[in-house]
Motif scaffolding. Structure first.
Motif, mmCIF file in Angstrom:
data_model
loop_
_atom_site.group_PDB
_atom_site.id
_atom_site.type_symbol
_atom_site.label_atom_id
_atom_site.label_comp_id
_atom_site.label_asym_id
_atom_site.label_seq_id
_atom_site.Cartn_x
_atom_site.Cartn_y
_atom_site.Cartn_z
ATOM 1 N N VAL A 3 52.053 7.321 -5.060
ATOM 2 C CA VAL A 3 52.838 7.888 -6.153
ATOM 3 C C VAL A 3 53.936 8.754 -5.527
ATOM 4 O O VAL A 3 53.624 9.653 -4.742
ATOM 5 N N PRO A 4 55.195 8.492 -5.841
ATOM 6 C CA PRO A 4 56.288 9.293 -5.266
ATOM 7 C C PRO A 4 56.165 10.766 -5.662
ATOM 8 O O PRO A 4 55.727 11.094 -6.767
ATOM 9 N N TYR A 5 56.558 11.636 -4.752
ATOM 10 C CA TYR A 5 56.487 13.077 -5.003
ATOM 11 C C TYR A 5 57.242 13.444 -6.274
ATOM 12 O O TYR A 5 56.779 14.254 -7.065
ATOM 13 N N LEU A 52 52.409 18.238 0.024
ATOM 14 C CA LEU A 52 52.803 17.099 -0.818
ATOM 15 C C LEU A 52 54.319 16.926 -0.782
ATOM 16 O O LEU A 52 54.828 15.806 -0.644
ATOM 17 N N LYS A 53 55.030 18.023 -0.882
ATOM 18 C CA LYS A 53 56.491 17.971 -0.871
ATOM 19 C C LYS A 53 57.010 17.434 0.459
ATOM 20 O O LYS A 53 57.939 16.631 0.494
ATOM 21 N N LYS A 54 56.376 17.843 1.558
ATOM 22 C CA LYS A 54 56.779 17.408 2.901
ATOM 23 C C LYS A 54 56.343 15.971 3.205
ATOM 24 O O LYS A 54 56.804 15.383 4.172
ATOM 25 N N GLY A 55 55.419 15.457 2.416
ATOM 26 C CA GLY A 55 54.919 14.109 2.659
ATOM 27 C C GLY A 55 53.735 14.053 3.609
ATOM 28 O O GLY A 55 53.301 12.973 3.991
ATOM 29 N N GLU A 56 53.211 15.216 3.998
ATOM 30 C CA GLU A 56 52.028 15.250 4.856
ATOM 31 C C GLU A 56 50.790 14.816 4.073
ATOM 32 O O GLU A 56 49.878 14.204 4.619
ATOM 33 N N GLU A 60 47.579 8.866 -3.925
ATOM 34 C CA GLU A 60 47.325 7.425 -3.911
ATOM 35 C C GLU A 60 46.619 7.019 -5.198
ATOM 36 O O GLU A 60 45.617 7.623 -5.586
ATOM 37 N N TYR A 61 47.169 6.003 -5.848
ATOM 38 C CA TYR A 61 46.538 5.425 -7.028
ATOM 39 C C TYR A 61 45.894 4.112 -6.610
ATOM 40 O O TYR A 61 46.533 3.257 -5.999
ATOM 41 N N SER A 62 44.620 3.972 -6.900
ATOM 42 C CA SER A 62 43.904 2.739 -6.596
ATOM 43 C C SER A 62 43.820 1.895 -7.862
ATOM 44 O O SER A 62 43.192 2.303 -8.844
ATOM 45 N N GLU A 63 44.450 0.748 -7.824
ATOM 46 C CA GLU A 63 44.401 -0.155 -8.969
ATOM 47 C C GLU A 63 43.024 -0.781 -9.122
ATOM 48 O O GLU A 63 42.614 -1.127 -10.226
ATOM 49 N N ASP A 64 42.301 -0.920 -8.000
ATOM 50 C CA ASP A 64 40.979 -1.541 -8.035
ATOM 51 C C ASP A 64 40.001 -0.755 -8.899
ATOM 52 O O ASP A 64 39.306 -1.320 -9.735
#
Length: 82
Positions: A3-5, A52-56, A60-64
């Motif tokens: 999921v994008p920040y 989260l902002k830095k991307g560290e 994650e969304y799991s479709e399963d």
């Protein structure tokens, strides 16, 4: 799926806070905040938001299994490369 920040910023504040709290709980060995006071929790929450902002950290969304969770980016990359 990651999921994008920017999408996180549009979530209700309570939703993001809940995801962060769940992530922080998963980081404690005993699974409780009994040893953590409100000030430490607030500090950890702010550090999580910054990561989260830095991307560290990423969401994650799991479709399963239709779940969503905060993960360390390096763990996602390692799993994809295996």
């Amino acid at each position: 799926m990651l999921v994008p920040y920017e999408a996180l910023l549009s979530l209700p504040q309570e939703t993001l806070q809940g995801m962060i709290k769940e992530y922080l709980l998963s980081q404690l060995e005993d699974g409780s905040f009994s040893d953590v006071d409100e000030q430490q929790l607030a500090y950890a929450t702010e550090r999580c938001k910054l990561a989260l902002k830095k991307g560290e950290l990423v969401v994650e969304y799991s479709e399963d299994d239709e779940s969503i969770a905060i993960r360390q980016r390096e763990h996602i990359s390692a799993r994809v490369n295996d």
